[in-house]
Design a protein around this motif. Structure first.
Motif, PDB file in Angstrom:
ATOM      1  N   ALA A 149       0.825  -1.210   0.000  1.00 28.39           N
ATOM      2  CA  ALA A 149       0.000   0.000   0.000  1.00 28.39           C
ATOM      3  C   ALA A 149       0.856   1.255   0.000  1.00 28.39           C
ATOM      4  O   ALA A 149       0.544   2.239  -0.689  1.00 28.39           O
ATOM      5  N   TRP A 150       1.935   1.231   0.778  1.00 26.40           N
ATOM      6  CA  TRP A 150       2.826   2.384   0.832  1.00 26.40           C
ATOM      7  C   TRP A 150       3.485   2.637  -0.525  1.00 26.40           C
ATOM      8  O   TRP A 150       3.561   3.785  -1.002  1.00 26.40           O
ATOM      9  N   LEU A 151       3.950   1.567  -1.188  1.00 23.49           N
ATOM     10  CA  LEU A 151       4.584   1.713  -2.500  1.00 23.49           C
ATOM     11  C   LEU A 151       3.581   2.239  -3.532  1.00 23.49           C
ATOM     12  O   LEU A 151       3.914   3.099  -4.357  1.00 23.49           O
ATOM     13  N   LEU A 152       2.344   1.738  -3.459  1.00 27.31           N
ATOM     14  CA  LEU A 152       1.320   2.232  -4.368  1.00 27.31           C
ATOM     15  C   LEU A 152       1.017   3.706  -4.097  1.00 27.31           C
ATOM     16  O   LEU A 152       0.809   4.487  -5.036  1.00 27.31           O
ATOM     17  N   GLN A 153       1.019   4.073  -2.831  1.00 31.74           N
ATOM     18  CA  GLN A 153       0.793   5.475  -2.497  1.00 31.74           C
ATOM     19  C   GLN A 153       1.901   6.357  -3.077  1.00 31.74           C
ATOM     20  O   GLN A 153       1.630   7.420  -3.642  1.00 31.74           O
ATOM     21  N   ARG A 154       3.138   5.930  -2.938  1.00 29.44           N
ATOM     22  CA  ARG A 154       4.262   6.706  -3.479  1.00 29.44           C
ATOM     23  C   ARG A 154       4.139   6.861  -4.992  1.00 29.44           C
ATOM     24  O   ARG A 154       4.399   7.934  -5.554  1.00 29.44           O
ATOM     25  N   LEU A 155       3.734   5.780  -5.662  1.00 30.32           N
ATOM     26  CA  LEU A 155       3.580   5.848  -7.110  1.00 30.32           C
ATOM     27  C   LEU A 155       2.433   6.771  -7.488  1.00 30.32           C
ATOM     28  O   LEU A 155       2.541   7.568  -8.427  1.00 30.32           O
ATOM     29  N   ALA A 156       1.336   6.676  -6.747  1.00 30.60           N
ATOM     30  CA  ALA A 156       0.199   7.557  -7.016  1.00 30.60           C
ATOM     31  C   ALA A 156       0.587   9.016  -6.830  1.00 30.60           C
ATOM     32  O   ALA A 156       0.208   9.884  -7.634  1.00 30.60           O
ATOM     33  N   ILE A 157       1.336   9.303  -5.775  1.00 29.18           N
ATOM     34  CA  ILE A 157       1.785  10.674  -5.530  1.00 29.18           C
ATOM     35  C   ILE A 157       2.673  11.154  -6.676  1.00 29.18           C
ATOM     36  O   ILE A 157       2.591  12.306  -7.107  1.00 29.18           O
ATOM     37  N   ALA A 158       3.507  10.255  -7.194  1.00 30.15           N
ATOM     38  CA  ALA A 158       4.413  10.624  -8.274  1.00 30.15           C
ATOM     39  C   ALA A 158       3.674  10.981  -9.556  1.00 30.15           C
ATOM     40  O   ALA A 158       4.156  11.800 -10.355  1.00 30.15           O
ATOM     41  N   VAL A 159       2.488  10.378  -9.788  1.00 28.28           N
ATOM     42  CA  VAL A 159       1.755  10.647 -11.025  1.00 28.28           C
ATOM     43  C   VAL A 159       0.610  11.635 -10.819  1.00 28.28           C
ATOM     44  O   VAL A 159      -0.205  11.832 -11.706  1.00 28.28           O
ATOM     45  N   THR A 160       0.559  12.265  -9.651  1.00 25.19           N
ATOM     46  CA  THR A 160      -0.481  13.251  -9.368  1.00 25.19           C
ATOM     47  C   THR A 160      -0.063  14.622  -9.896  1.00 25.19           C
ATOM     48  O   THR A 160       0.964  15.158  -9.470  1.00 25.19           O
ATOM     49  N   PRO A 161      -0.831  15.211 -10.808  1.00 26.71           N
ATOM     50  CA  PRO A 161      -0.451  16.536 -11.336  1.00 26.71           C
ATOM     51  C   PRO A 161      -0.768  17.678 -10.380  1.00 26.71           C
ATOM     52  O   PRO A 161       0.033  18.594 -10.208  1.00 26.71           O
ATOM     53  N   ILE A 162      -1.968  17.633  -9.784  1.00 26.24           N
ATOM     54  CA  ILE A 162      -2.390  18.662  -8.817  1.00 26.24           C
ATOM     55  C   ILE A 162      -2.908  17.923  -7.591  1.00 26.24           C
ATOM     56  O   ILE A 162      -3.763  17.048  -7.691  1.00 26.24           O
ATOM     57  N   ALA A 163      -2.393  18.276  -6.424  1.00 26.05           N
ATOM     58  CA  ALA A 163      -2.834  17.641  -5.186  1.00 26.05           C
ATOM     59  C   ALA A 163      -3.442  18.690  -4.266  1.00 26.05           C
ATOM     60  O   ALA A 163      -2.977  19.838  -4.208  1.00 26.05           O
ATOM     61  N   THR A 164      -4.485  18.287  -3.561  1.00 28.17           N
ATOM     62  CA  THR A 164      -5.031  19.118  -2.497  1.00 28.17           C
ATOM     63  C   THR A 164      -4.951  18.344  -1.193  1.00 28.17           C
ATOM     64  O   THR A 164      -5.060  17.117  -1.170  1.00 28.17           O
ATOM     65  N   CYS A 165      -4.748  19.060  -0.117  1.00 29.39           N
ATOM     66  CA  CYS A 165      -4.793  18.471   1.217  1.00 29.39           C
ATOM     67  C   CYS A 165      -5.277  19.557   2.172  1.00 29.39           C
ATOM     68  O   CYS A 165      -5.391  20.727   1.790  1.00 29.39           O
ATOM     69  N   HIS A 166      -5.511  19.185   3.426  1.00 31.62           N
ATOM     70  CA  HIS A 166      -6.248  20.094   4.303  1.00 31.62           C
ATOM     71  C   HIS A 166      -5.572  20.312   5.646  1.00 31.62           C
ATOM     72  O   HIS A 166      -6.222  20.677   6.619  1.00 31.62           O
ATOM     73  N   SER A 167      -4.266  20.107   5.680  1.00 32.66           N
ATOM     74  CA  SER A 167      -3.481  20.400   6.877  1.00 32.66           C
ATOM     75  C   SER A 167      -2.022  20.537   6.477  1.00 32.66           C
ATOM     76  O   SER A 167      -1.584  20.016   5.445  1.00 32.66           O
ATOM     77  N   GLN A 168      -1.270  21.251   7.296  1.00 28.80           N
ATOM     78  CA  GLN A 168       0.170  21.350   7.050  1.00 28.80           C
ATOM     79  C   GLN A 168       0.847  19.990   7.242  1.00 28.80           C
ATOM     80  O   GLN A 168       1.834  19.680   6.573  1.00 28.80           O
ATOM     81  N   LEU A 169       0.293  19.176   8.141  1.00 32.46           N
ATOM     82  CA  LEU A 169       0.842  17.841   8.351  1.00 32.46           C
ATOM     83  C   LEU A 169       0.769  17.022   7.069  1.00 32.46           C
ATOM     84  O   LEU A 169       1.761  16.390   6.657  1.00 32.46           O
ATOM     85  N   SER A 170      -0.384  17.005   6.413  1.00 31.95           N
ATOM     86  CA  SER A 170      -0.517  16.254   5.169  1.00 31.95           C
ATOM     87  C   SER A 170       0.365  16.831   4.072  1.00 31.95           C
ATOM     88  O   SER A 170       0.919  16.092   3.254  1.00 31.95           O
ATOM     89  N   ALA A 171       0.509  18.152   4.043  1.00 30.74           N
ATOM     90  CA  ALA A 171       1.379  18.776   3.048  1.00 30.74           C
ATOM     91  C   ALA A 171       2.821  18.315   3.231  1.00 30.74           C
ATOM     92  O   ALA A 171       3.521  17.985   2.259  1.00 30.74           O
ATOM     93  N   GLU A 172       3.280  18.282   4.476  1.00 31.58           N
ATOM     94  CA  GLU A 172       4.635  17.806   4.751  1.00 31.58           C
ATOM     95  C   GLU A 172       4.795  16.348   4.354  1.00 31.58           C
ATOM     96  O   GLU A 172       5.825  15.956   3.779  1.00 31.58           O
ATOM     97  N   HIS A 173       3.790  15.525   4.652  1.00 30.90           N
ATOM     98  CA  HIS A 173       3.874  14.107   4.293  1.00 30.90           C
ATOM     99  C   HIS A 173       3.895  13.919   2.777  1.00 30.90           C
ATOM    100  O   HIS A 173       4.606  13.041   2.270  1.00 30.90           O
ATOM    101  N   LEU A 174       3.112  14.714   2.050  1.00 31.55           N
ATOM    102  CA  LEU A 174       3.139  14.616   0.590  1.00 31.55           C
ATOM    103  C   LEU A 174       4.535  14.909   0.051  1.00 31.55           C
ATOM    104  O   LEU A 174       5.042  14.197  -0.819  1.00 31.55           O
ATOM    105  N   ARG A 175       5.150  15.957   0.559  1.00 29.50           N
ATOM    106  CA  ARG A 175       6.490  16.299   0.089  1.00 29.50           C
ATOM    107  C   ARG A 175       7.501  15.220   0.497  1.00 29.50           C
ATOM    108  O   ARG A 175       8.388  14.864  -0.285  1.00 29.50           O
ATOM    109  N   ASP A 176       7.356  14.700   1.716  1.00 30.15           N
ATOM    110  CA  ASP A 176       8.256  13.641   2.171  1.00 30.15           C
ATOM    111  C   ASP A 176       8.146  12.383   1.309  1.00 30.15           C
ATOM    112  O   ASP A 176       9.119  11.652   1.126  1.00 30.15           O
TER     113      ASP A 176
END
Length: 396
Positions: A149-176
């Protein structure tokens, strides 16, 4: 005249289910309709009889799904079935849909949307309710499935053109986790369409309220011992636990262990009128969850002037919404002593805290709303939406 067609994709539909995600996407859809957009909501079949009435069009892309197993973990088979339905539905409308907003939970939705829109210029926004690291995934789903699941999440994040999230915590995790696209961090998710009234005094005797699912990550079983400890300082304090789930029996066992049967109520799910009354009259709303992507219940309680008690945790973004002594308290841990101290503080602060909580909400109505969030989303869509060639019509 309706604007472009925007598809919103999520496997749950409010009010048939009442979690934070489905409430959020319902609010997204209603806001877009108010802006003149033509909105369709692609989901799993969850109703009997005719399709539910809504301000937007609803379409089931799969039959009924059992989304969670007995332990409250999302079922991979249900996620796969829904993603196949999403792919087919978006593939059929790929040349006529103006934009797609898809939930990144479950993550297979992202791949379904990307593949179905391949070769088009249709803007795609992926909304990430939560983003987890590898250790969190393996804790949730086991070493093998969690790693996958984690690997799939990383791949999904890599192919996401525009992302939205609703906290600074999630923003940091997306960048990480490697996100390099356009990131929109929303200012908040307050609906703000209904009128509110100044707070009422807390009920007498005072009670602590929990609202939500009963799953391990919510740690609802921590509340009976916490309230039992708090009763040493507030002898008539009671506990009301709403909802049901995988850990309901564990919670009942905790109530029995602390001999809390006389001061605890667990009515399960209640109607909206009773929920509103309980939310408005609770001494505080306690949510000892270890993880939240936003914390919608915090602002829902604040709309009534009801303060909240949360627990600090590396996965709990809801704590970003709480200012100690303003709209509640953040406990250092879910231990009985730490939770009890925060609960007692809410009770003792009384009307002062209720007034400041309500004022926090009034201030948030100016800055932390769905409308503000949708302003940024619509702007991003406008920048990326290409004009439809005149010879392209609706596909069957």
């Amino acid at each position: 005249m309706a604007g472009r067609t925007i598809s919103i994709v999520y496997d749950c539909l409010f009010p048939l289910t009442k979690g934070g995600g489905e409430r959020q996407y319902d609010a997204f859809a209603r806001d877009l309709v108010r802006r003149g957009e033509d909105v369709e909501y692609l989901t799993a079949h969850q109703w009997d009889g005719e399709t539910p009435d809504a301000a937007y069009r609803v379409e089931a892309v799969t039959g009924p799904l059992r989304l969670y197993d007995d332990g409250g973990v999302r079922r991979a088979s249900a996620a796969f079935r829904f993603s196949v339905g999403v792919f087919r539905a978006l593939r059929r409308r790929r040349r006529r849909v103006g934009a797609v907003i898809v939930s990144g939970l479950p993550v297979l939705n992202v791949f379904a949307a990307r593949l179905s829109l391949a070769g088009t210029q249709t803007p795609l926004i992926v909304d990430y309710l939560e983003v987890w690291g590898r250790s969190r995934w393996t804790e949730y789903a086991g070493r093998v499935m969690g790693t996958v699941a984690w690997l799939l999440q990383r791949l999904a994040i890599a192919v996401t053109p525009i992302a939205t999230c609703h906290s600074q915590l999630s923003a940091e995790h997306l960048r990480d986790e490697g996100f390099r696209g356009t990131l929109l961090v929303s200012p908040g998710l307050i609906d703000g369409t209904g009128e509110t009234e100044p707070p009422s005094p807390a009920a007498c005797p005072p009670f602590v309220l929990y609202v939500g699912r009963h799953i391990a990550d919510k740690r609802v079983d921590a509340l009976p011992a916490a309230v039992a400890t708090a009763r040493a300082h507030v002898p008539d304090l009671e506990l009301v636990i709403l909802g049901q789930g995988a850990t309901t029996e564990q919670i009942r066992s905790e109530v029995a262990r602390v001999e809390g049967g006389a001061w605890t109520r667990m009515p399960g799910f209640v109607d909206q009128e009773e929920l509103t009354d309980l939310m408005a009259t609770a001494a505080c709303l306690a949510n000892p969850s270890r993880r939240e992507g936003y914390g919608l219940v915090v602002v829902e309680a604040a709309a009534h002037g009801t303060p909240v008690v949360l627990v600090t945790d590396e996965g709990n973004a809801a704590t970003e919404l709480v200012d100690d002594r303003v709209n509640g308290y953040v406990a250092a841990s879910a231990s009985p002593d730490d939770l009890a101290a925060a609960i007692v503080a809410c009770v003792r602060d009384g009307d002062r805290l209720r007034d400041s909580t309500y004022q926090w909400y009034q201030d948030a109505l100016q800055t932390r709303t769905i409308a503000r969030t949708m302003d940024a989303i619509v702007e991003a869509l406008d920048e990326r939406t290409a004009p439809t060639p005149p010879n392209e019509g609706h596909l069957p």
